[in-house]
Design a protein around this motif. Sequence first.
Motif, PDB file in Angstrom:
ATOM      1  N   ARG A   1      -9.872   4.681  10.225  1.00 62.25           N
ATOM      2  CA  ARG A   1      -9.875   3.777   9.082  1.00 62.25           C
ATOM      3  C   ARG A   1     -10.373   4.524   7.855  1.00 62.25           C
ATOM      4  NH1 ARG A   1     -11.710   0.349  13.217  1.00 62.25           N
ATOM      5  NH2 ARG A   1     -10.330  -1.430  13.596  1.00 62.25           N
ATOM      6  N   PHE A   2      -9.760   4.253   6.718  1.00 60.22           N
ATOM      7  CA  PHE A   2     -10.152   4.916   5.477  1.00 60.22           C
ATOM      8  C   PHE A   2      -9.555   4.157   4.298  1.00 60.22           C
ATOM      9  CE2 PHE A   2      -6.293   6.694   7.193  1.00 60.22           C
ATOM     10  CZ  PHE A   2      -5.425   6.753   6.103  1.00 60.22           C
ATOM     11  N   GLU A   3     -10.040   4.494   3.092  1.00 60.82           N
ATOM     12  CA  GLU A   3      -9.515   3.894   1.876  1.00 60.82           C
ATOM     13  C   GLU A   3      -8.474   4.813   1.251  1.00 60.82           C
ATOM     14  OE1 GLU A   3     -12.412   2.614  -0.896  1.00 60.82           O
ATOM     15  OE2 GLU A   3     -13.341   1.159   0.465  1.00 60.82           O
ATOM     16  N   TRP A   4      -7.484   4.190   0.612  1.00 57.84           N
ATOM     17  CA  TRP A   4      -6.369   4.959   0.056  1.00 57.84           C
ATOM     18  C   TRP A   4      -5.889   4.273  -1.210  1.00 57.84           C
ATOM     19  CZ3 TRP A   4      -4.640   9.615   1.606  1.00 57.84           C
ATOM     20  CH2 TRP A   4      -3.426  10.075   1.087  1.00 57.84           C
ATOM     21  N   GLU A   5      -5.333   5.048  -2.116  1.00 56.25           N
ATOM     22  CA  GLU A   5      -4.732   4.480  -3.325  1.00 56.25           C
ATOM     23  C   GLU A   5      -3.219   4.664  -3.256  1.00 56.25           C
ATOM     24  OE1 GLU A   5      -5.062   5.932  -7.706  1.00 56.25           O
ATOM     25  OE2 GLU A   5      -6.586   4.373  -7.427  1.00 56.25           O
ATOM     26  N   HIS A   6      -2.502   3.525  -3.323  1.00 59.24           N
ATOM     27  CA  HIS A   6      -1.045   3.561  -3.269  1.00 59.24           C
ATOM     28  C   HIS A   6      -0.456   3.206  -4.636  1.00 59.24           C
ATOM     29  CE1 HIS A   6       0.300   4.514   0.741  1.00 59.24           C
ATOM     30  NE2 HIS A   6      -0.714   3.824   1.253  1.00 59.24           N
ATOM     31  N   ARG A   7       0.831   3.463  -4.758  1.00 58.26           N
ATOM     32  CA  ARG A   7       1.514   3.200  -6.018  1.00 58.26           C
ATOM     33  C   ARG A   7       2.672   2.232  -5.782  1.00 58.26           C
ATOM     34  NH1 ARG A   7       3.332   8.379  -7.733  1.00 58.26           N
ATOM     35  NH2 ARG A   7       5.158   8.011  -6.411  1.00 58.26           N
ATOM     36  N   ARG A   8       2.714   1.173  -6.606  1.00 61.46           N
ATOM     37  CA  ARG A   8       3.811   0.220  -6.520  1.00 61.46           C
ATOM     38  C   ARG A   8       5.079   0.807  -7.133  1.00 61.46           C
ATOM     39  NH1 ARG A   8      -0.517  -3.124  -8.114  1.00 61.46           N
ATOM     40  NH2 ARG A   8      -1.119  -4.645  -6.532  1.00 61.46           N
ATOM     41  N   SER A   9       6.169   0.075  -6.986  1.00 57.78           N
ATOM     42  CA  SER A   9       7.435   0.541  -7.544  1.00 57.78           C
ATOM     43  C   SER A   9       7.401   0.578  -9.066  1.00 57.78           C
ATOM     44  CB  SER A   9       8.572  -0.379  -7.086  1.00 57.78           C
ATOM     45  OG  SER A   9       8.352  -1.710  -7.543  1.00 57.78           O
ATOM     46  N   ASP A  10       6.533  -0.233  -9.689  1.00 65.33           N
ATOM     47  CA  ASP A  10       6.442  -0.219 -11.151  1.00 65.33           C
ATOM     48  C   ASP A  10       5.476   0.852 -11.672  1.00 65.33           C
ATOM     49  OD1 ASP A  10       4.006  -1.195 -10.449  1.00 65.33           O
ATOM     50  OD2 ASP A  10       4.217  -3.134 -11.454  1.00 65.33           O
ATOM     51  N   GLY A  11       4.931   1.657 -10.765  1.00 67.61           N
ATOM     52  CA  GLY A  11       4.058   2.762 -11.161  1.00 67.61           C
ATOM     53  C   GLY A  11       2.582   2.434 -11.153  1.00 67.61           C
ATOM     54  N   SER A  12       2.203   1.149 -11.067  1.00 64.75           N
ATOM     55  CA  SER A  12       0.781   0.800 -11.053  1.00 64.75           C
ATOM     56  C   SER A  12       0.183   1.127  -9.688  1.00 64.75           C
ATOM     57  CB  SER A  12       0.602  -0.691 -11.358  1.00 64.75           C
ATOM     58  OG  SER A  12       1.238  -1.480 -10.376  1.00 64.75           O
ATOM     59  N   CYS A  13      -1.101   1.448  -9.684  1.00 62.18           N
ATOM     60  CA  CYS A  13      -1.778   1.851  -8.458  1.00 62.18           C
ATOM     61  C   CYS A  13      -2.767   0.777  -8.021  1.00 62.18           C
ATOM     62  CB  CYS A  13      -2.513   3.183  -8.662  1.00 62.18           C
ATOM     63  SG  CYS A  13      -1.405   4.552  -9.053  1.00 62.18           S
ATOM     64  N   PHE A  14      -3.029   0.713  -6.729  1.00 60.34           N
ATOM     65  CA  PHE A  14      -3.971  -0.265  -6.197  1.00 60.34           C
ATOM     66  C   PHE A  14      -4.611   0.311  -4.934  1.00 60.34           C
ATOM     67  CE2 PHE A  14      -0.001  -0.845  -4.133  1.00 60.34           C
ATOM     68  CZ  PHE A  14      -0.272  -1.269  -2.841  1.00 60.34           C
ATOM     69  N   PRO A  15      -5.886  -0.025  -4.656  1.00 62.65           N
ATOM     70  CA  PRO A  15      -6.570   0.505  -3.478  1.00 62.65           C
ATOM     71  C   PRO A  15      -6.340  -0.372  -2.253  1.00 62.65           C
ATOM     72  CG  PRO A  15      -8.121  -0.675  -4.857  1.00 62.65           C
ATOM     73  CD  PRO A  15      -6.804  -0.742  -5.563  1.00 62.65           C
ATOM     74  N   VAL A  16      -6.237   0.243  -1.083  1.00 58.53           N
ATOM     75  CA  VAL A  16      -6.090  -0.476   0.171  1.00 58.53           C
ATOM     76  C   VAL A  16      -7.006   0.147   1.209  1.00 58.53           C
ATOM     77  CG1 VAL A  16      -3.690  -1.138  -0.251  1.00 58.53           C
ATOM     78  CG2 VAL A  16      -4.186   0.966   0.979  1.00 58.53           C
ATOM     79  N   GLU A  17      -7.368  -0.663   2.203  1.00 56.00           N
ATOM     80  CA  GLU A  17      -8.061  -0.148   3.390  1.00 56.00           C
ATOM     81  C   GLU A  17      -7.004   0.055   4.457  1.00 56.00           C
ATOM     82  OE1 GLU A  17     -12.084  -1.435   5.466  1.00 56.00           O
ATOM     83  OE2 GLU A  17     -10.406  -2.625   6.183  1.00 56.00           O
ATOM     84  N   VAL A  18      -6.883   1.273   4.959  1.00 60.50           N
ATOM     85  CA  VAL A  18      -5.830   1.635   5.907  1.00 60.50           C
ATOM     86  C   VAL A  18      -6.446   1.773   7.301  1.00 60.50           C
ATOM     87  CG1 VAL A  18      -4.065   3.339   6.495  1.00 60.50           C
ATOM     88  CG2 VAL A  18      -4.575   2.845   4.097  1.00 60.50           C
ATOM     89  N   THR A  19      -5.764   1.180   8.303  1.00 59.17           N
ATOM     90  CA  THR A  19      -6.121   1.383   9.701  1.00 59.17           C
ATOM     91  C   THR A  19      -4.938   2.046  10.395  1.00 59.17           C
ATOM     92  OG1 THR A  19      -7.553  -0.568   9.733  1.00 59.17           O
ATOM     93  CG2 THR A  19      -6.815   0.289  11.851  1.00 59.17           C
ATOM     94  N   LEU A  20      -5.164   3.235  10.954  1.00 58.31           N
ATOM     95  CA  LEU A  20      -4.132   3.951  11.701  1.00 58.31           C
ATOM     96  C   LEU A  20      -4.518   3.947  13.180  1.00 58.31           C
ATOM     97  CD1 LEU A  20      -3.406   7.121   9.514  1.00 58.31           C
ATOM     98  CD2 LEU A  20      -1.945   5.132   9.809  1.00 58.31           C
ATOM     99  N   ALA A  21      -3.582   3.509  14.033  1.00 57.19           N
ATOM    100  CA  ALA A  21      -3.835   3.484  15.472  1.00 57.19           C
ATOM    101  C   ALA A  21      -2.707   4.213  16.190  1.00 57.19           C
ATOM    102  CB  ALA A  21      -3.932   2.048  15.978  1.00 57.19           C
TER     103      ALA A  21
END
Length: 679
Positions: free
Chosen positions: A224-244
């Motif tokens: 689990r970790f935090e990540w910053e992704h980018r929408r199709s309109d170019g704006s960015c937003f933070p998410v908490e990612v869980t990889l299993a």
Amino acid sequence: MQSMAFTAAILDNAGYAVIATDTSGVITVFNRMGEHMLGYAADELIGLATPAKFHLPSEVAARAVDFSKALGITLTPGFDVFVAKTRLNLPNEHEWTYVRKDGTQLQVLLSVTALRDAAGDVFGFLGMAVDLTERKRAERAVSDSEQRFRDLFERSPDPSWLIQDRLFMDCNLAAVAILGYSTRQELLATHPSALSPEFQPDGRPSFDKAEEMMLTALRDGIHRFEWEHRRSDGSCFPVEVTLARLAVQGQEILYCIWRDITERKRAESALLTANRRYELLNADLEARVAERTRLLATEVVERRQAEQFARQSAQWLREVIELMPSGIVLWDSDQRLVAWNKAFEVMFPEATIFLKEGVPRSAFVEAVEASGSTSFPPDGQESGNWDRIGRYDRLLADGRIITVERLPTSEGGRLVINTDVTLIRRAGEALARSERMASLGGLVAGIAHEINTPVGNALLVASTLGDRLAEVEAGMLGGTLRRSDFSAFIASITESGQLLSRNLHRAADLIQNFKQVAVDQTSDKRRVFDLAKVFEEVHMLMAPRFKGSPHRLELSCEAGLTMDGFPGALVQVLTNLIDNALVHAFDGRGEGVIALGARWLGSDRMQITCDDNGCGIPLAQQSRIFDPFFTTRFGQGGSGLGLSIAMNLVHDLMGGEMVVASTPGAGTHFTVTVPGAAP
């Protein structure tokens, strides 16, 4: 004779129908499984009929056409259709429809072979039929199960992904919506860094960090970790990612879940994208028709690909649902049980025996109530209300706290997600106790320093007084004591007594206040207390922090304000607010002022404020200051727990609210509103 009896026993006990005919098609053998399967007695068919008696004429005619084309011969509907391939020494195994004696039908797999004598001449044919009813039913059940798991994956409120070979290979509609794309195909076969800004907030390239995160998940099983992704309109937003990590058919797959921690609306960019698309389609009629034709062709291809992938990913989806730590239950629009996962059975073991597909919701609740279950008590106010949509907490009799999230499905059913948050809540309470003990440690050090001064003064006065007494005694014994010396000695004794009394009273007051604050902070003791007195204790507690500092603490409290609650918790909240201001507000500034105030609001409500004239809080950080472990001064005096614990104490223990207002460069204003009597 024994050989014939042995053969008859084998035929009668075979698990499939055995039907033999002569070369003209007349039935010569019809075993017990054939009787059971078709409903005819053997003496009704042997020597009297051909297999055509229990076949569909339309199916026989259709097969005659198909076999004629395949074999290059002409077949007419009849017995030859069943044995044509056998006569040509070709494999002859096909699915057929049998018609029972009562007119009902069943699907069978019929294999026809030739019966030959010792010379190798054909003297008849042997047909062996296996009932395919259960197999067909199982295939339909698997198909239905795969669709249900696909629906759970698609309807999950959290964006979900499947990653193979470092690329996105599937995602649900929530993932498409949160990124603002039109179709999932735009996102597949892409590297996670392609949906991210070039660099992450820590300055690392998104591609390098994504590779490291995926390798960690593959190595440890879950990450689990935090990540910053980018929408199709170019704006960015933070998410908490869980990889299993999942193992499917010998391959390692990563199951990825996002949780948007900014609580932004997910559909805005998708709506903008759709509006732009429709504006372009309306520009020109010919272009619109051509574009629509192209899209239809593309959709057909994509649909076929999606159907193929859906069949391949059924096992993946089942493992994904079973892997989820939350207990999941799916009800249809008729309030009947459709599906559930293993986590739900583990969470509510006493209800497991009542989990049956298709069971009505009311019958399930009644059965659980009748069982006397303590781990899964019914809740008439929340779970009993079918129209109750949203999230709420349930406190179970065994002490567990379950967060229930009920979501509507597109068909009118309900998806219910149960998450055990007991450990999280208890961890928060443990952190609060730990922070209070840490504060008490600081209090001990400060009080020890404060008491040292009056006690040292008292010792100095007592020592000086002893020296003066020795001088007077020597004068008396030597006959050199004068009246003026004795008068000076009396005045010195009076002054020393006053100094000694003041310093000892000061030490006694400090010790008494310390005892009260220490008891309040370590015991969570509830009592009626004067708010002004608590302000004085806070001032005494924080005094060592302000010594040698250019900053000062100002108090303003209406007289006569009393509260029935937890003074230790209130001291903890106020000291955390003051300490937070000392650490963060005056960086690079000269004199600073922190002001505590309290006033009566009426309706049994009180308002406590903490203001500073410091540098303020940046707008981007104001929504996160109450998050656990969020700090801009980690390793420099900030743990990231002070404001989080203060918020929890105000909200959970004192039954109040705390809000912050800050203008960068113009200071910060905290407002705590609490009832006069804690709940």
